[in-house]
Enzyme design. Structure first.
Site, PDB file in Angstrom:
ATOM      1  N   GLY A 236       0.790  -1.226   0.000  1.00 14.11           N
ATOM      2  CA  GLY A 236       0.000   0.000   0.000  1.00 14.11           C
ATOM      3  C   GLY A 236       0.822   1.276   0.000  1.00 14.11           C
ATOM      4  O   GLY A 236       0.251   2.380  -0.086  1.00 14.11           O
ATOM      5  N   ARG A 282       3.173  -1.160  -5.845  1.00 19.64           N
ATOM      6  CA  ARG A 282       3.262   0.145  -6.502  1.00 19.64           C
ATOM      7  C   ARG A 282       4.576   0.879  -6.199  1.00 19.64           C
ATOM      8  O   ARG A 282       5.210   1.419  -7.104  1.00 19.64           O
ATOM      9  CB  ARG A 282       2.088   1.013  -6.031  1.00 19.64           C
ATOM     10  CG  ARG A 282       2.030   2.385  -6.682  1.00 19.64           C
ATOM     11  CD  ARG A 282       0.983   3.270  -5.972  1.00 19.64           C
ATOM     12  NE  ARG A 282      -0.228   2.574  -5.668  1.00 19.64           N
ATOM     13  CZ  ARG A 282      -1.252   2.430  -6.498  1.00 19.64           C
ATOM     14  NH1 ARG A 282      -1.205   2.970  -7.695  1.00 19.64           N
ATOM     15  NH2 ARG A 282      -2.331   1.766  -6.135  1.00 19.64           N
ATOM     16  N   CYS A 352     -13.387   3.057 -28.523  1.00 20.29           N
ATOM     17  CA  CYS A 352     -14.729   3.575 -28.798  1.00 20.29           C
ATOM     18  C   CYS A 352     -15.587   3.677 -27.549  1.00 20.29           C
ATOM     19  O   CYS A 352     -16.603   2.980 -27.419  1.00 20.29           O
ATOM     20  CB  CYS A 352     -15.400   2.708 -29.855  1.00 20.29           C
ATOM     21  SG  CYS A 352     -14.727   3.061 -31.464  1.00 20.29           S
ATOM     22  N   GLU A 353     -15.152   4.462 -26.606  1.00 20.28           N
ATOM     23  CA  GLU A 353     -15.963   4.761 -25.417  1.00 20.28           C
ATOM     24  C   GLU A 353     -15.658   6.182 -24.974  1.00 20.28           C
ATOM     25  O   GLU A 353     -14.502   6.620 -25.003  1.00 20.28           O
ATOM     26  CB  GLU A 353     -15.619   3.797 -24.262  1.00 20.28           C
ATOM     27  CG  GLU A 353     -16.008   2.363 -24.560  1.00 20.28           C
ATOM     28  CD  GLU A 353     -16.275   1.550 -23.306  1.00 20.28           C
ATOM     29  OE1 GLU A 353     -16.635   2.114 -22.253  1.00 20.28           O
ATOM     30  OE2 GLU A 353     -16.118   0.321 -23.408  1.00 20.28           O
ATOM     31  N   TYR A 381       0.722  -1.417 -12.225  1.00 14.25           N
ATOM     32  CA  TYR A 381      -0.671  -1.523 -12.649  1.00 14.25           C
ATOM     33  C   TYR A 381      -0.883  -0.843 -14.015  1.00 14.25           C
ATOM     34  O   TYR A 381      -1.932  -0.280 -14.277  1.00 14.25           O
ATOM     35  CB  TYR A 381      -1.618  -0.961 -11.569  1.00 14.25           C
ATOM     36  CG  TYR A 381      -1.375  -1.593 -10.225  1.00 14.25           C
ATOM     37  CD1 TYR A 381      -1.629  -2.940 -10.030  1.00 14.25           C
ATOM     38  CD2 TYR A 381      -0.823  -0.860  -9.167  1.00 14.25           C
ATOM     39  CE1 TYR A 381      -1.357  -3.551  -8.810  1.00 14.25           C
ATOM     40  CE2 TYR A 381      -0.557  -1.469  -7.931  1.00 14.25           C
ATOM     41  CZ  TYR A 381      -0.824  -2.805  -7.775  1.00 14.25           C
ATOM     42  OH  TYR A 381      -0.569  -3.408  -6.580  1.00 14.25           O
TER      43      TYR A 381
END
Ligand code: LLP
Length: 423
Positions: A236, A282, A352-353, A381
């Site tokens: 985290g 991360r 296409c969004e 990520y």
């Protein structure tokens, strides 16, 4: 090279002797570029958190699983987790032996659990039903249990993994039931672990949760503490995504000093002689990676300026999925002749969004066709969450080695790759 906005990567010599334009030209875009030096520095930051002899760092492979990255992490002395047969496969290719891999997953089939057991991995289960399933196929074995310490954290509700609203872990009030199952299947509790969520920028919640896990260990039935080999506090650890706004870093000196005091005091008090792990993903991988893409169109729709790129949410889903912020650099060969005039612009991809937005309403130097863009902090990520949506091929990856060489570590997918599994 001249560029429009590159102060951050310039300050790090991120591209070493290369330029983003040259890399984009040579390998095409979208392209993930990693810097070995930055990766090694982040590993060392966390390895230094505590000098306690049992302290170690368990890199959470879900953040970036390319074996070339994993080999560097192994070389820095970290161990790794795996949460699927695929991650386990890549850990193994990167040279991690079974004793350096913790299988920390959830909701596994018996076959998957059996595979982990067969490979001699220590497995963490995160429910009573998985503990029973594990016991049925490996009676007499060693197992870890993931607990929910009741304290959550995270940059978005979707990544908070402890507290009241989560599928993860066993709540400590079920300890008796855990031990009944351990007894029933003659299992040894070899470790306890937790993960409160992804991305905290101040140490308090993490340390409070670590103290909860230590308290829990003290409440285990007589004799159990002596058999514990691992206490894993989870990951985290956050990174500053707003580089150009001067966002501060997580204070690792303070976190390290407090964590060290906590585990040193606790092991002295209890006589625990096992390992204490942190489990970051991360923090290790994000800042060593940048996603390069190219601008193919610019337009005004109403009063909005759109910059159209090949960086759809198929390449980096975090902004679309969590409204995450990634800083943007702009690279252009002839920037000397152009001004730094800024305007609010929205950077979009080629999917296409309408939600295919990488950066919304950013006040940035005016971008134009042909510019190469760099989305910062994309090493964690990023590629691992990329998809073939709209039948676009997955991007290539290149690693800038410490000696300055650019080493391709994944080729770009081809149309043949798209059809490989069709029958
Ligand atoms: N351990 C466990 C059991 C985890 O589930 C995770 C992350 C980690 C460690 C590493 O957490 P980190 O240090 O990276 O925060 N896709 C999201 C993040 C999801 C994290 C899932 N679990 C994002 O892009 O922000």
């Amino acid at each position: 090279m001249s560029s429009v906005r590159s102060a951050y990567t310039d300050s790090l010599c991120f591209y070493s002797g290369h330029t983003p334009l040259e890399l984009a030209e040579t390998y095409g875009t979208p392209l993930y570029v990693y810097n070995e030096g930055v990766l090694r520095e982040r590993c060392r930051d966390l390895m230094k958190l505590s000098g306690h002899p049992g302290y170690g760092v368990n890199y959470s492979v879900k953040a970036n699983a390319n074996p070339a990255i994993l080999k560097i992490i192994r070389d820095e002395g970290l161990v790794v987790d795996a949460m699927s047969p695929g991650e386990l496969h890549l850990d193994t290719i990167a040279g991690f032996p079974p004793e350096k891999i913790l299988y920390i997953s959830n909701n596994n089939s018996a076959e998957e659990l059996r595979n982990a057991v067969k490979r001699a991995l220590l497995v963490s289960v995160d429910s009573l039903s998985q503990l029973a399933a594990f016991g049925r196929l490996n009676a007499g074995g060693r197992v870890m249990v993931r607990f929910n310490p009741g304290i959550g954290a995270g940059h978005h509700a979707k990544v908070v993994t402890a507290g009241k609203e989560t599928k993860f872990g066993v709540t400590p009030d079920r300890l008796d039931e855990v031990f009944a199952l351990l007894d029933k299947y003659q299992l040894t509790l070899a470790g306890i672990n937790q993960h409160i969520g992804s991305l905290f920028m101040t140490p308090d919640g993490y340390l409070d949760a670590a103290a909860v896990l230590l308290d829990l260990a003290e409440r285990l039935p007589a004799g159990a503490l002596n058999k514990l080999e691992i206490m894993d506090f989870g990951g985290g650890f956050g990174i500053p995504y707003r580089k150009y706004d001067g966002e501060g870093r997580l204070n690792l000196v303070e976190l390290g000093a407090r964590l060290h005091a906590l585990i040193t005091g606790w092991s002295a008090k209890t006589g625990y002689a096992g390992r204490f792990l942190v489990e970051p993903g991360r923090y290790i991988a994000a800042e060593c990676g940048i996603l390069l893409g190219r601008v193919y169109a610019v337009k005004n729709n109403g009063d909005k300026r759109y910059v159209g790129t090949d960086l759809g949410f198929n390449t980096l889903v975090r902004p679309a999925m969590y409204d995450s912020f990634h800083d943007v650099e702009i690279y252009r060969a002839d920037s000397g002749k152009t001004g730094q005039e800024t305007m609010p612009q929205t950077i979009v991809g080629n999917i296409c969004e309408s939600g295919d937005i990488l950066a919304k309403n950013r006040l940035l130097p005016i971008m134009r066709e042909g510019d190469v863009l760099g989305l910062l902090d994309a090493g964690a990520y990023g590629f691992v969450m990329a998809s073939n949506y709209n039948q676009r091929c997955l991007p290539a990856e290149v690693l800038i080695r410490s000696d300055g060489t650019a080493q391709p570590i994944r080729r770009r997918e081809t149309l043949d790759d798209l059809t490989r599994c069709l029958l």
